[in-house]
Design an enzyme around this catalytic site. Structure first.
Site, PDB file in Angstrom:
ATOM      1  N   ASP A   1       0.968  10.172   0.010  1.00  6.96           N
ATOM      2  CA  ASP A   1       0.714   9.056   0.930  1.00  6.96           C
ATOM      3  C   ASP A   1       2.013   8.297   1.154  1.00  6.96           C
ATOM      4  O   ASP A   1       2.665   7.892   0.198  1.00  6.96           O
ATOM      5  CB  ASP A   1      -0.300   8.068   0.318  1.00  6.96           C
TER       6      ASP A   1
ATOM      7  N   ASP B   1      -2.551  12.260  -6.259  1.00  7.62           N
ATOM      8  CA  ASP B   1      -1.583  12.300  -5.160  1.00  7.62           C
ATOM      9  C   ASP B   1      -0.344  11.532  -5.597  1.00  7.62           C
ATOM     10  O   ASP B   1      -0.277  11.075  -6.740  1.00  7.62           O
ATOM     11  CB  ASP B   1      -2.183  11.687  -3.879  1.00  7.62           C
TER      12      ASP B   1
ATOM     13  N   ASP C   1       2.042   8.265  -4.181  1.00  7.23           N
ATOM     14  CA  ASP C   1       2.049   7.183  -3.192  1.00  7.23           C
ATOM     15  C   ASP C   1       3.430   6.552  -3.100  1.00  7.23           C
ATOM     16  O   ASP C   1       4.005   6.174  -4.122  1.00  7.23           O
ATOM     17  CB  ASP C   1       1.035   6.105  -3.606  1.00  7.23           C
TER      18      ASP C   1
HETATM   19  P1  8DG Z   1      -4.423   8.625  -8.486  1.00  5.56           P
HETATM   20  O1  8DG Z   1      -3.792   8.892  -7.166  1.00  5.56           O
HETATM   21  O2  8DG Z   1      -3.530   8.879  -9.625  1.00  5.56           O
HETATM   22  O3  8DG Z   1      -5.731   9.307  -8.622  1.00  5.56           O
HETATM   23  O4  8DG Z   1      -4.748   7.060  -8.595  1.00  5.56           O
HETATM   24  P2  8DG Z   1      -4.196   5.908  -7.694  1.00  5.56           P
HETATM   25  O5  8DG Z   1      -2.786   6.157  -7.278  1.00  5.56           O
HETATM   26  O6  8DG Z   1      -4.462   4.628  -8.386  1.00  5.56           O
HETATM   27  O7  8DG Z   1      -5.176   5.961  -6.472  1.00  5.56           O
HETATM   28  P3  8DG Z   1      -4.909   6.135  -4.908  1.00  5.56           P
HETATM   29  O8  8DG Z   1      -6.210   6.586  -4.332  1.00  5.56           O
HETATM   30  O9  8DG Z   1      -3.737   6.988  -4.613  1.00  5.56           O
HETATM   31  O10 8DG Z   1      -4.663   4.668  -4.408  1.00  5.56           O
HETATM   32  C1  8DG Z   1      -3.505   3.942  -4.724  1.00  5.56           C
HETATM   33  C2  8DG Z   1      -3.614   2.543  -4.228  1.00  5.56           C
HETATM   34  O11 8DG Z   1      -3.612   2.537  -2.818  1.00  5.56           O
HETATM   35  C3  8DG Z   1      -4.912   1.872  -4.665  1.00  5.56           C
HETATM   36  O12 8DG Z   1      -4.618   0.599  -5.177  1.00  5.56           O
HETATM   37  C4  8DG Z   1      -5.692   1.707  -3.430  1.00  5.56           C
HETATM   38  C5  8DG Z   1      -4.639   1.707  -2.371  1.00  5.56           C
HETATM   39  N1  8DG Z   1      -5.113   2.155  -1.069  1.00  5.56           N
HETATM   40  C6  8DG Z   1      -5.626   3.367  -0.676  1.00  5.56           C
HETATM   41  N2  8DG Z   1      -5.960   3.324   0.632  1.00  5.56           N
HETATM   42  C7  8DG Z   1      -5.642   2.087   1.053  1.00  5.56           C
HETATM   43  C8  8DG Z   1      -5.719   1.448   2.284  1.00  5.56           C
HETATM   44  O13 8DG Z   1      -6.161   2.012   3.271  1.00  5.56           O
HETATM   45  N3  8DG Z   1      -5.271   0.165   2.312  1.00  5.56           N
HETATM   46  C9  8DG Z   1      -4.754  -0.478   1.216  1.00  5.56           C
HETATM   47  N4  8DG Z   1      -4.328  -1.725   1.302  1.00  5.56           N
HETATM   48  N5  8DG Z   1      -4.674   0.122   0.052  1.00  5.56           N
HETATM   49  C10 8DG Z   1      -5.103   1.376  -0.028  1.00  5.56           C
HETATM   50  O14 8DG Z   1      -5.744   4.336  -1.404  1.00  5.56           O
HETATM   51 MN    MN Z   2      -2.311   7.804  -6.030  1.00  5.76          MN
HETATM   52 MN    MN Z   3      -3.077   7.556  -2.454  1.00  5.80          MN
END
Ligand code: 8DG
Ligand code: MN
Ligand code: MN
Length: 404
Positions: A328, A204, A206
């Site tokens: 996100d 995704d 972020d």
């Molecule tokens: P990817 O998308 O490339 O697979 O990897 P990523 O970017 O590292 O993973 P991610 O699932 O998109 O998560 C990014 C960061 O966001 C990770 O450090 C965890 C954090 N995160 C969530 N959900 C929540 C939440 O509800 N609260 C907080 N504080 N952090 C969150 O994914």
């Molecule tokens: Mn991500």
């Molecule tokens: Mn994410």
């Protein structure tokens, strides 16, 4: 055999947040095996086992050279009996028998397919499997009621399981910046998650949004979402409101690690790159089955029909001028921005280890909102990630070295 004297020993800190973990992994054969077992444990709601395998995988990622012998691992932290057995199997046989049998198992395959649907977690997938649903075809014909997220997830299944590239992340970043600028001038957008850590692809994209004037960011998310929605950029969105209560002398302590920011889980409709767009006229988007099912073709068996249908889907997909991408969005007040950036940059294990370090080693509570010192009974304010690492007594680790 390699003699003990020839073997290079490693010295590695036990918390992932004390280590520098780049994307340059010298032991991917071992980390792939351990990560798959971690994933399998998580898919089966065995969180303890999942974390143990994640920690072992992260430790192997941090090693500066390729491991060739078990004796090199002596004295290393984070490696339990089970992980060592898996590593030994891979070193001796090239593969782990446990990993191979997991990959082959009907349950693992089904859990992967079903949780690959946006909005479907391990619990839902498990329930469906118990009702005999192992794949998308069976799910579609099962009469199961899907929620809005799951319907959207199923509809865009292939797109959402296709890795997002950095170029696509940047293109979406420009759209988000434009949206934010239009609804509140001076707002800032930061790319977080895996792309901030230098990853070339992700599941995704972020983003963290803030405004330099505290309070201006309140109510920003619905406006940004409305802007995006009215211009057709969103295929799906679910916005959740800020539930982080402010008290007189600072933010209230969060009840859990889940953060309380204004947040939006979305699926973007991203128009493909210009070069693809110009060579594919819009009308080809409406490719009909007849374009693939030519009259001279004979369809005798189900298998042939299936093959043709697959070709058709592929043709149609290659003509599509847009794709679905998970995005996100999070809005943070400027006073919490440093904590939010740190909390949303990841990796997930790095975050978990930071919080464990804070609690166990420093008697502090770290969240994506704040850092509370339980000994001094006060919040520690910070305007940069560097300051937060310093409060925690940790050497600063830049995002590109947080790939634990
Ligand atoms: P990817 O998308 O490339 O697979 O990897 P990523 O970017 O590292 O993973 P991610 O699932 O998109 O998560 C990014 C960061 O966001 C990770 O450090 C965890 C954090 N995160 C969530 N959900 C929540 C939440 O509800 N609260 C907080 N504080 N952090 C969150 O994914
Ligand atoms: Mn991500
Ligand atoms: Mn994410």
């Amino acid at each position: 055999q390699i003699s003990e004297a020839e073997v290079a020993l490693f010295s590695v800190s036990s918390y992932a947040c004390q280590r520098r973990t780049t994307l340059d992994n010298h032991n991917s054969n071992l980390t792939d095996a351990l990560s798959l077992l971690a994933e399998n444990a998580e898919l089966n709601n065995e969180d303890g086992r999942g974390v143990a395998f994640r920690r072992a995988a992260a430790l192997m990622k941090a090693l500066p050279t390729q491991v060739i012998s078990m004796s090199q691992l002596r004295g290393l932290p984070c490696l339990g009996e089970h992980s060592l057995r898996v590593i030994k199997d891979v070193l001796e046989n090239g593969v782990s028998s446990e990993v191979e049998s997991t990959k082959q198992s009907k349950r693992y395959k089904a859990l992967k397919i079903l949780t690959g649907i946006f909005g479907v977690g391990a619990k839902t997938a498990d329930r469906w499997i118990r009702e005999g649903i192992y794949n998308l075809e069976q799910l579609r014909h099962s009469g199961q009621t899907l929620n809005r997220a799951q319907k959207s997830g199923l509809e865009h299944y292939d797109d959402l399981n296709e890795p997002v590239t950095k170029a696509e992340a940047d293109a979406i970043g420009e759209i988000v910046q434009k949206a934010v600028d239009s609804v509140l001038t001076g707002s800032q957008v930061a790319l977080t998650g895996g792309f901030r850590r230098g990853k070339l692809t992700g599941h995704d994209v972020d983003f963290l949004i803030t405004h330099p004037e505290e309070g201006k960011e309140v109510g920003l998310m619905p406006k940004v979402v409305a802007w995006l929605e009215s211009r057709g950029f969103l295929l799906y969105q679910k916005t959740t409101r800020n539930s982080y209560l402010e008290s007189k002398d600072g933010p209230a302590r969060p009840a859990s690690n889940m953060d309380r920011f204004e947040r939006c889980f979305s699926i973007f409709k991203l128009t493909k790159g210009k070069e693809q767009e110009s060579t594919q006229p819009e009308e080809q988007n409406d490719l009909k089955t007849k374009d693939v099912l030519r009259p001279h073709m004979q369809v005798d068996t189900d298998q042939q029909l299936c093959e043709l249908s697959k070709n058709y889907q592929m043709e149609a997909a290659s003509h599509k001028i847009w794709r679905a991408v998970r995005v996100d969005l999070v809005v943070s007040p400027i006073s919490q921005f440093a904590f939010a950036v740190l909390g949303w940059t990841g990796s997930k294990l790095f975050e978990r280890e930071l919080r464990r370090w804070a609690g166990h080693e420093k008697n502090m509570s770290l969240s994506s909102h704040a850092l509370f010192d339980n000994t001094q009974n006060k919040y520690l304010r910070a305007t940069s990630e560097e300051e937060i690492f310093a409060y925690l007594g940790l050497e600063y680790i830049p995002p590109s070295e947080r790939n634990a």
